[in-house]
Design a protein around this motif. Structure first.
Motif, mmCIF file in Angstrom:
data_model
loop_
_atom_site.group_PDB
_atom_site.id
_atom_site.type_symbol
_atom_site.label_atom_id
_atom_site.label_comp_id
_atom_site.label_asym_id
_atom_site.label_seq_id
_atom_site.Cartn_x
_atom_site.Cartn_y
_atom_site.Cartn_z
ATOM 1 N N TYR A 1 0.852 -1.178 0.000
ATOM 2 C CA TYR A 1 0.000 0.000 0.000
ATOM 3 C C TYR A 1 0.893 1.234 0.000
ATOM 4 O O TYR A 1 1.749 1.385 0.874
ATOM 5 C CB TYR A 1 -0.934 0.011 1.212
ATOM 6 C CG TYR A 1 -1.824 1.217 1.256
ATOM 7 C CD1 TYR A 1 -2.849 1.367 0.330
ATOM 8 C CD2 TYR A 1 -1.614 2.228 2.178
ATOM 9 C CE1 TYR A 1 -3.659 2.491 0.340
ATOM 10 C CE2 TYR A 1 -2.415 3.355 2.199
ATOM 11 C CZ TYR A 1 -3.439 3.482 1.273
ATOM 12 O OH TYR A 1 -4.227 4.598 1.277
ATOM 13 N N HIS B 1 -10.376 -8.635 -1.964
ATOM 14 C CA HIS B 1 -8.968 -8.268 -2.115
ATOM 15 C C HIS B 1 -8.075 -9.482 -1.906
ATOM 16 O O HIS B 1 -8.254 -10.227 -0.948
ATOM 17 C CB HIS B 1 -8.588 -7.179 -1.114
ATOM 18 C CG HIS B 1 -9.495 -6.000 -1.162
ATOM 19 N ND1 HIS B 1 -9.545 -5.135 -2.230
ATOM 20 C CD2 HIS B 1 -10.413 -5.551 -0.278
ATOM 21 C CE1 HIS B 1 -10.444 -4.198 -2.007
ATOM 22 N NE2 HIS B 1 -10.993 -4.434 -0.830
ATOM 23 N N LEU C 1 -2.469 -2.901 -3.065
ATOM 24 C CA LEU C 1 -3.866 -2.543 -2.823
ATOM 25 C C LEU C 1 -4.119 -1.043 -2.836
ATOM 26 O O LEU C 1 -5.203 -0.595 -2.456
ATOM 27 C CB LEU C 1 -4.316 -3.121 -1.474
ATOM 28 C CG LEU C 1 -4.209 -4.637 -1.332
ATOM 29 C CD1 LEU C 1 -4.674 -5.063 0.051
ATOM 30 C CD2 LEU C 1 -5.009 -5.345 -2.414
ATOM 31 N N THR C 2 -3.158 -0.262 -3.273
ATOM 32 C CA THR C 2 -3.273 1.192 -3.231
ATOM 33 C C THR C 2 -4.544 1.682 -3.924
ATOM 34 O O THR C 2 -5.309 2.462 -3.352
ATOM 35 C CB THR C 2 -2.032 1.855 -3.855
ATOM 36 O OG1 THR C 2 -0.868 1.392 -3.161
ATOM 37 C CG2 THR C 2 -2.110 3.369 -3.761
ATOM 38 N N GLU D 1 -7.194 -0.146 -4.848
ATOM 39 C CA GLU D 1 -8.384 -0.813 -4.334
ATOM 40 C C GLU D 1 -8.893 -0.204 -3.033
ATOM 41 O O GLU D 1 -10.090 -0.243 -2.767
ATOM 42 C CB GLU D 1 -8.106 -2.299 -4.129
ATOM 43 C CG GLU D 1 -7.878 -3.040 -5.422
ATOM 44 C CD GLU D 1 -7.634 -4.516 -5.209
ATOM 45 O OE1 GLU D 1 -8.228 -5.096 -4.282
ATOM 46 O OE2 GLU D 1 -6.851 -5.090 -5.974
ATOM 47 N N LEU D 2 -8.019 0.352 -2.239
ATOM 48 C CA LEU D 2 -8.443 0.870 -0.939
ATOM 49 C C LEU D 2 -9.351 2.095 -1.071
ATOM 50 O O LEU D 2 -10.100 2.406 -0.156
ATOM 51 C CB LEU D 2 -7.239 1.202 -0.056
ATOM 52 C CG LEU D 2 -7.603 1.439 1.400
ATOM 53 C CD1 LEU D 2 -8.062 0.147 2.065
ATOM 54 C CD2 LEU D 2 -6.462 2.032 2.161
ATOM 55 N N ALA E 1 -12.694 1.001 -0.182
ATOM 56 C CA ALA E 1 -12.865 0.272 1.079
ATOM 57 C C ALA E 1 -13.689 1.086 2.075
ATOM 58 O O ALA E 1 -13.664 2.317 2.048
ATOM 59 C CB ALA E 1 -11.499 -0.053 1.677
ATOM 60 N N ASP F 1 -6.925 4.189 5.523
ATOM 61 C CA ASP F 1 -5.629 3.515 5.446
ATOM 62 C C ASP F 1 -4.979 3.334 6.815
ATOM 63 O O ASP F 1 -3.933 2.704 6.937
ATOM 64 C CB ASP F 1 -4.685 4.223 4.489
ATOM 65 C CG ASP F 1 -4.414 5.663 4.853
ATOM 66 O OD1 ASP F 1 -4.943 6.149 5.869
ATOM 67 O OD2 ASP F 1 -3.658 6.313 4.115
#
Length: 85
Positions: A29, A50, A56-57, A59-60, A63, A67
């Protein structure tokens, strides 16, 4: 957080830490690689939609949490990206 002194890992090295190929479960990330092996949420290498072993940068952004969840996990390296490819 300071990147100095942390080992670098390539995307292919990260991909092997997917909870299936090796015992470690890692995610990246924002350039850092986190060891999420001890998280019950990542036990099988997947957390909702995921997959571990990936960056996952992007995709977050979708979320339901911030972070700050990464502060629970140790940083074990930085993600090496070769921009010359």
């Amino acid at each position: 957080m300071e990147k100095e002194g942390l080992p670098e890992y390539s995307k292919s090295q990260l991909a092997l830490r997917n909870g299936q190929d090796k015992p470690q479960v890692w995610v990246a990330y924002k350039g850092y690689i986190y060891d999420v092996s001890d998280s019950r949420l990542w036990k099988r290498g997947m957390h909702y939609e995921h997959w571990a072993g990936q960056d996952l940068t992007e995709e977050l952004k979708d979320a339901p949490h911030s972070d700050s969840v990464f502060s629970r996990f140790p940083v074990i390296g930085i993600l090496y990206v070769n921009h010359n490819l």
